[in-house]
Design an enzyme around this catalytic site. Structure first.
Site, PDB file in Angstrom:
ATOM      1  N   CYS A 186      -9.458   5.722   2.549  1.00 11.73           N
ATOM      2  CA  CYS A 186      -8.758   4.236   1.787  1.00 11.73           C
ATOM      3  C   CYS A 186      -8.138   4.172   1.303  1.00 11.73           C
ATOM      4  O   CYS A 186      -7.555   4.981   2.655  1.00 11.73           O
ATOM      5  CB  CYS A 186     -10.091   3.510   0.703  1.00 11.73           C
ATOM      6  SG  CYS A 186      -9.201   5.159  -1.259  1.00 11.73           S
ATOM      7  N   ARG A 226      -5.500  -3.377   8.131  1.00  7.46           N
ATOM      8  CA  ARG A 226      -4.651  -2.499   7.777  1.00  7.46           C
ATOM      9  C   ARG A 226      -5.214  -1.277   8.913  1.00  7.46           C
ATOM     10  O   ARG A 226      -4.675  -0.586   9.279  1.00  7.46           O
ATOM     11  CB  ARG A 226      -5.155  -2.101   6.316  1.00  7.46           C
ATOM     12  CG  ARG A 226      -4.813  -3.071   6.017  1.00  7.46           C
ATOM     13  CD  ARG A 226      -4.604  -3.083   4.046  1.00  7.46           C
ATOM     14  NE  ARG A 226      -4.149  -1.627   3.654  1.00  7.46           N
ATOM     15  CZ  ARG A 226      -5.185  -1.244   2.300  1.00  7.46           C
ATOM     16  NH1 ARG A 226      -5.625  -2.049   1.395  1.00  7.46           N
ATOM     17  NH2 ARG A 226      -4.340   0.020   1.796  1.00  7.46           N
TER      18      ARG A 226
END
Length: 311
Positions: A266, A189
């Site tokens: 995050c 990611r």
């Protein structure tokens, strides 16, 4: 507001606390990804540490202009929740989750940011508690008297906004006033090679940030005769080693010495708490903030610069 407690406690230490004091409040801060079939509130009713209350991190939160969940609550919202749990400023609050280590560190970040220093995470959470042969309970929770909890002050320096992240990203890493940004998402990611869980949201990363997936700070433990596992934190020396592997030995040393500040991020602000707590376990005085909106808030804004390099 309260005397300081260890950042982590073991199941045995929690049992000892319960035996020696009635001013211990246990909160189940379990949380699952929106696409998970599991329900934290349902599982709490089905099984919990005796006397625990359920802390819903999506409910004890502030509204957000982008509709993001579990944002840092206002002081009165935080205090009202604690009053329903019977928590006072003198209570030792122990937070746990049902995955061992996942969402409880984010809850601890909230407590510490509001000055409730007498707060800890149960290392290994509910699975470790059970593995060590300690009891659980089920069913509806018993009624308890409402406590009084004055609205606390938030240490605003612990929270980073979108504007602060954008401004920080304009600085080079060699700039001594630039904060080092640690991204807790998976490597794929971060590089942009894997999609985000949120449909239509670009993957990638903020300029000058480092990839440090949250599970690098954790070790996996087997639950005997079950085929399941749970997470606990690595010891401080191994945490320091993992930090150095992510940012390099020089930056790692500057961080631990307090000469470079850190911001953790995050996907939505949840597992950034694991990096925050891991850095505090290396050295508690380490200056660490958390970007509350994290990647979702950053990437939803069309003006954001998104990098997809692998370095």
């Amino acid at each position: 507001m309260s005397s300081k407690a260890p950042l982590l406690v073991t199941p045995k230490a929690l049992q000892d606390l319960r035996s020696s004091s009635n001013a211990v409040s246990i909160l189940d801060a379990s949380w699952f990804m929106p696409n998970s079939p599991r329900s934290a509130s349902k599982e709490f009713i089905e099984k919990r540490i005796p006397g625990a209350r359920y802390l819903d991190l999506d409910e004890v939160a502030a509204p957000n202009e982008l509709g993001l969940k579990h944002m840092m609550p206002g002081a009165r919202v935080f205090a009202d929740a604690l009053e329903t749990f019977g928590v006072t400023p003198a209570s030792h609050v122990v937070l746990y989750d049902s995955q061992g280590i996942f969402s409880a560190p984010r809850a601890l970040f909230m407590f510490r940011s509001f000055g409730h220093e007498k707060s800890s995470v149960l290392d290994g959470g509910l699975p470790r508690w059970e593995t060590e042969g300690l009891p659980t309970e089920t069913g509806a929770v018993s009624e308890i008297p409402r406590s009084t909890y004055p609205a606390p002050s938030l240490a605003s320096e612990n929270i980073r906004s979108y504007e602060q992240m954008v401004n920080n990203a304009t600085k080079g890493l060699s700039d001594p006033v630039a904060e080092i940004v640690l991204d807790a998402r998976s490597r794929g990611r971060y590089t942009g090679s894997d999609p985000e869980p949120r449909p239509g949201l670009s993957s990638g990363h903020m300029p000058h940030s480092f990839s440090l997936p949250f599970n690098a700070f954790l070790q996996t433990n087997a639950v005997p005769n079950s085929g399941t596992t749970f997470a606990t934190f690595l010891d401080p020396n191994d945490l320091h080693r993992k930090l150095a592997e992510a940012v390099g030995a020089e930056y790692a040393q500057l961080i631990v010495e307090g000469r470079r500040s850190v911001t953790t991020t995050c996907g939505s602000g949840m597992t950034a708490g694991i990096l925050w707590l891991g850095l505090k376990l290396i050295k508690e005085s380490t200056p660490v903030a958390l970007y509350d909106e994290s990647w979702t808030g950053y990437a939803l804004r069309p003006q954001s610069r998104i990098d997809k390099a692998t370095s």
